[in-house]
Scaffold this active site. Structure first.
Site, PDB file in Angstrom:
ATOM      1  N   HIS A   1      -8.247  -3.766   7.739  1.00 42.74           N
ATOM      2  CA  HIS A   1      -8.517  -2.726   8.721  1.00 42.74           C
ATOM      3  C   HIS A   1      -9.917  -2.143   8.498  1.00 42.74           C
ATOM      4  CE1 HIS A   1      -3.936  -2.597   8.936  1.00 42.74           C
ATOM      5  NE2 HIS A   1      -4.356  -3.009  10.108  1.00 42.74           N
TER       6      HIS A   1
ATOM      7  N   SER B   1       1.588   4.072  13.724  1.00 51.19           N
ATOM      8  CA  SER B   1       1.091   4.702  14.947  1.00 51.19           C
ATOM      9  C   SER B   1       0.976   3.711  16.105  1.00 51.19           C
ATOM     10  CB  SER B   1      -0.278   5.349  14.692  1.00 51.19           C
ATOM     11  OG  SER B   1      -1.221   4.378  14.268  1.00 51.19           O
ATOM     12  N   CYS B   2       1.093   2.404  15.828  1.00 51.16           N
ATOM     13  CA  CYS B   2       1.008   1.405  16.901  1.00 51.16           C
ATOM     14  C   CYS B   2       2.232   1.429  17.819  1.00 51.16           C
ATOM     15  CB  CYS B   2       0.813   0.011  16.330  1.00 51.16           C
ATOM     16  SG  CYS B   2       2.278  -0.682  15.558  1.00 51.16           S
TER      17      CYS B   2
ATOM     18  N   LEU C   1       0.829  -1.208   0.000  1.00 52.11           N
ATOM     19  CA  LEU C   1       0.000   0.000   0.000  1.00 52.11           C
ATOM     20  C   LEU C   1       0.861   1.255   0.000  1.00 52.11           C
ATOM     21  CD1 LEU C   1      -2.777   1.474   0.464  1.00 52.11           C
ATOM     22  CD2 LEU C   1      -2.396   1.124   2.911  1.00 52.11           C
TER      23      LEU C   1
END
Length: 328
Positions: A195, A124-125, A29
């Site tokens: 997601h 962001s995890c 992606l």
């Protein structure tokens, strides 16, 4: 921190469009969007390799590739990714593969002697489960991680720290960018491990195709989420390659929030589903809010450009033309 050091005698990234750029992970992606963006900007010497051609977990192969190709710039978008189920089932695979990829690429980029700049992409995890909202960069390592993807997160944190360590010890211009939730062409629409946004697109498309009366979505729809089109991330990556040479990682988000309910209604409209939208409030909502503080990159002069609805229209079109058509 946000500018190239005065000791750097080289042209800026955007002024060096003939310089060889290695995009690691160009089929994913993120990597595919970066590749498209580089080509559209007129970069003429972009190098890519498929996993079959170059396994980034194999140190000797990576070192041989860098020694032969001698790239001038590296964008590290390659990673082993997966949903909650995959992370829970294969924790060793996630931590080992990602540590290997990062270590091999960053180290070979330094050793080959040709690389002027490397950008490492995280997620962001990396931030604590209960980080303040919006999440600033200095929240890193301030609390426990979300247990469901800590293996992946720990590897990404190690990647940030590796870039910092190589800058401190070797003077290597390695920077890190942490994007928020992404969407766009080449997204993962798998029914079990996609997601929220691609899952919603699929959830509305299939009932539309079968003329179903309603679609049931889990939760109340109240949680707030932030989304960034992958083309905006690609734009931010080029911006950071051109403008930033600091030690600290940089958040990249849209800065705008939408409730899951608003998102579902928007996806319903874009897909063209005419039935009823039903909320199953007996199911969990998840984290109430997750927003990145992207003031740092915005203060440097970068802003996202793709409105959510416009990005959803494009993403749905890609889904129909590439995922649905491939099944026929």
């Amino acid at each position: 921190m946000g500018t190239v050091t005065t000791a750097d005698p080289h042209a800026s990234f955007l002024a060096d469009k003939g310089g060889k750029v290695f995009v690691a992970g160009h089929r994913g992606l993120v990597g595919s969007a970066i590749l498209r963006h580089l080509v559209s900007l007129g970069f003429t010497n972009v190098v890519v390799r498929t996993h079959a051609e170059l396994d980034l977990t194999r140190q000797s192969d990576v070192e041989a590739f860098f020694a032969a190709e001698l790239p001038r710039y590296v964008v590290l978008a390659a990673a082993k990714v997966g949903g909650i189920h995959a992370n829970s089932t294969f924790p060793a695979d996630f931590i080992v593969a990602n540590l290997q990829i990062q270590t091999n690429v960053v180290d070979a980029a330094l050793k080959c002697g040709s690389v002027r700049k490397l950008l490492f992409l995280g997620s962001s995890c990396i931030y604590p489960k209960f980080a303040p909202q919006p999440i600033p960069e200095n929240s890193l390592l301030s609390g426990p991680l979300e247990p469901t993807n800590e293996w992946y997160a720990v590897a990404k944190i190690a990647g940030i720290k590796m870039c910092q360590a190589y800058r401190i010890q070797h003077g290597f211009d390695a920077i890190s960018a942490m994007p928020t939730k992404l969407y766009g062409p080449q997204d993962n629409f798998h029914p079990e491990n996609s997601h929220v946004l691609p899952a919603l697109i699929r959830r509305f498309h299939e009932p539309k195709a079968s003329n179903a009366a309603e679609v049931v979505v889990w939760g109340t729809g109240s949680p707030l989420r932030e989304f960034l089109h992958v083309d905006d991330l690609a734009d931010a990556v080029i911006f950071l390659m051109d403008h930033y040479s600091g030690l600290e990682h940089v958040n990249v988000g849209s800065g705008s929030e939408v409730t899951i309910k608003e998102l579902a209604e928007l996806v319903k409209e874009v897909v063209g589903f005419q039935g009823k939208l039903v909320w199953d409030s007996s199911k969990p909502d998840g984290t109430p809010r997750k927003l990145m503080d992207s003031s740092k990159i915005q203060e440097m002069g970068w802003k996202p450009k793709v409105p959510l609805k416009e990005g959803l229209v494009e993403t749905y079109k890609w889904y129909v033309e590439n995922v649905i058509s491939a099944k026929k």
